[in-house]
Design a protein around this motif. Structure first.
Motif, mmCIF file in Angstrom:
data_model
loop_
_atom_site.group_PDB
_atom_site.id
_atom_site.type_symbol
_atom_site.label_atom_id
_atom_site.label_comp_id
_atom_site.label_asym_id
_atom_site.label_seq_id
_atom_site.Cartn_x
_atom_site.Cartn_y
_atom_site.Cartn_z
ATOM 1 N N UNK A 1 -18.253 52.622 -8.314
ATOM 2 C CA UNK A 1 -19.223 51.672 -8.823
ATOM 3 C C UNK A 1 -19.732 50.720 -7.760
ATOM 4 N N UNK A 2 -20.723 49.941 -8.150
ATOM 5 C CA UNK A 2 -21.390 49.016 -7.248
ATOM 6 C C UNK A 2 -21.340 47.602 -7.818
ATOM 7 N N UNK A 3 -21.584 46.631 -6.940
ATOM 8 C CA UNK A 3 -21.627 45.240 -7.346
ATOM 9 C C UNK A 3 -23.063 44.818 -7.592
ATOM 10 N N UNK A 4 -23.300 44.166 -8.723
ATOM 11 C CA UNK A 4 -24.610 43.617 -9.044
ATOM 12 C C UNK A 4 -24.513 42.093 -9.140
ATOM 13 N N UNK A 5 -25.552 41.388 -8.695
ATOM 14 C CA UNK A 5 -25.638 39.931 -8.865
ATOM 15 C C UNK A 5 -24.345 39.217 -8.472
ATOM 16 N N UNK B 1 -16.687 46.054 -12.246
ATOM 17 C CA UNK B 1 -17.183 45.175 -13.310
ATOM 18 C C UNK B 1 -18.608 44.667 -13.062
ATOM 19 N N UNK B 2 -19.308 44.400 -14.155
ATOM 20 C CA UNK B 2 -20.634 43.788 -14.091
ATOM 21 C C UNK B 2 -20.463 42.286 -13.820
ATOM 22 N N UNK B 3 -21.533 41.549 -13.513
ATOM 23 C CA UNK B 3 -21.406 40.111 -13.225
ATOM 24 C C UNK B 3 -20.785 39.310 -14.366
ATOM 25 N N UNK C 1 -13.249 37.787 -15.947
ATOM 26 C CA UNK C 1 -12.017 38.166 -15.250
ATOM 27 C C UNK C 1 -11.530 37.016 -14.375
ATOM 28 N N UNK C 2 -12.450 36.419 -13.642
ATOM 29 C CA UNK C 2 -12.090 35.313 -12.751
ATOM 30 C C UNK C 2 -11.551 34.127 -13.544
ATOM 31 N N UNK D 1 -13.847 45.318 -20.383
ATOM 32 C CA UNK D 1 -13.152 44.178 -19.788
ATOM 33 C C UNK D 1 -13.226 42.956 -20.707
ATOM 34 N N UNK D 2 -14.416 42.719 -21.267
ATOM 35 C CA UNK D 2 -14.591 41.571 -22.161
ATOM 36 C C UNK D 2 -13.763 41.733 -23.427
#
Length: 240
Positions: free
Chosen positions: A218-222, A197-199, A205-206, A172-173
């Motif tokens: 996948x899961x959400x972290x932080x 996506x990771x934090x 992205x935002x 993504x980055x």
């Protein structure tokens, strides 16, 4: 405990009491000195401590034989929930459209190119129905450097103490950076990723103005999910 030096708890106890009272955390609030613990134990049938590192320390050191209940504290983050994987609540947004499945499968093919043994992430950026760019998580020097020279994260367990030890660029980055390099506006674009996506990527992205994120698993972290939703990014799980 080093964590006590890094947030509100570093303040003088008197100031912490003022804050706790302002937040109406309890009807009575006082400073607990080590010499007072025996009085608390003798006067209370049930003791409630914060479900965090400090609470665990109190139980292990002073309250092993007491009726203790753990509860949430006014400070959210501690060592456990900082690395806890949370399910993504996408508010029922699910897609089985052929185009979305095609893009997710393409993101997976990109992920399969990655030489990162830790995690394979592939991304596809789409705007107005056209593919702008594709990418996968890759090493900053060469694809095989981490195998030849070793890699920082190899010395740690997954999810532990490695936030700043990553020398791979996430897909993504990379996609967002490539768009900036080429002068391509991605405001309103849609991103397809094989895993959530990771934090750090969520913040990119935002801030980039991407309108939708399609993911397969996948899961959400932080608070990655919270970051995206707060920016108005629609989250869509692609099935099939």
């Amino acid at each position: 405990m080093p964590s006590l030096e890094r947030d509100t708890r570093r303040l003088d106890p008197e100031l912490v009491i003022k804050e706790a009272r302002a937040l109406s955390l309890a009807t009575e609030i006082s400073i607990l000195e080590e010499s007072d613990i025996s009085k608390v134990i003798s006067n209370e049938d049930k003791i409630v401590v914060a479900a965090d590192d400090v609470g665990n320390m109190l139980i292990e050191e002073y309250l092993t034989s007491q009726n203790v209940t753990k509860d949430t504290a006014f400070l959210r983050w501690h060592s456990m929930n900082s690395v806890t994987q949370m399910p993504v609540h996408n508010d029922g947004s699910i897609s089985t459209k052929e185009f979305d499945k095609k893009m997710i499968n393409l993101a997976q093919k990109e992920a399969d190119k990655s030489s990162d043994w830790w995690r394979h992430v592939g991304s596809v950026l789409v705007k107005d129905g056209e593919i702008i760019s594709t990418a996968y998580n890759s090493h900053g020097i060469t694809e095989n450097t981490h195998y030849i020279e070793g890699e920082p994260r190899s010395n740690f367990r997954a999810g532990k103490d490695i936030a700043d030890l990553v020398i791979f660029s996430h897909g993504e980055a990379t996609i967002i950076a490539n768009a900036a390099r080429d002068g391509v506006s991605i405001k309103g674009a849609e991103l397809y990723v094989n895993v959530f996506p990771c934090p750090s990527c969520a913040m990119l992205i935002a801030n980039a103005g991407i309108s939708k994120v399609y993911y397969r698993e996948g899961y959400s972290l932080l608070d990655a999910e919270r970051i995206l939703k707060n920016a108005g990014v629609e989250l869509i799980c692609v099935q099939g």
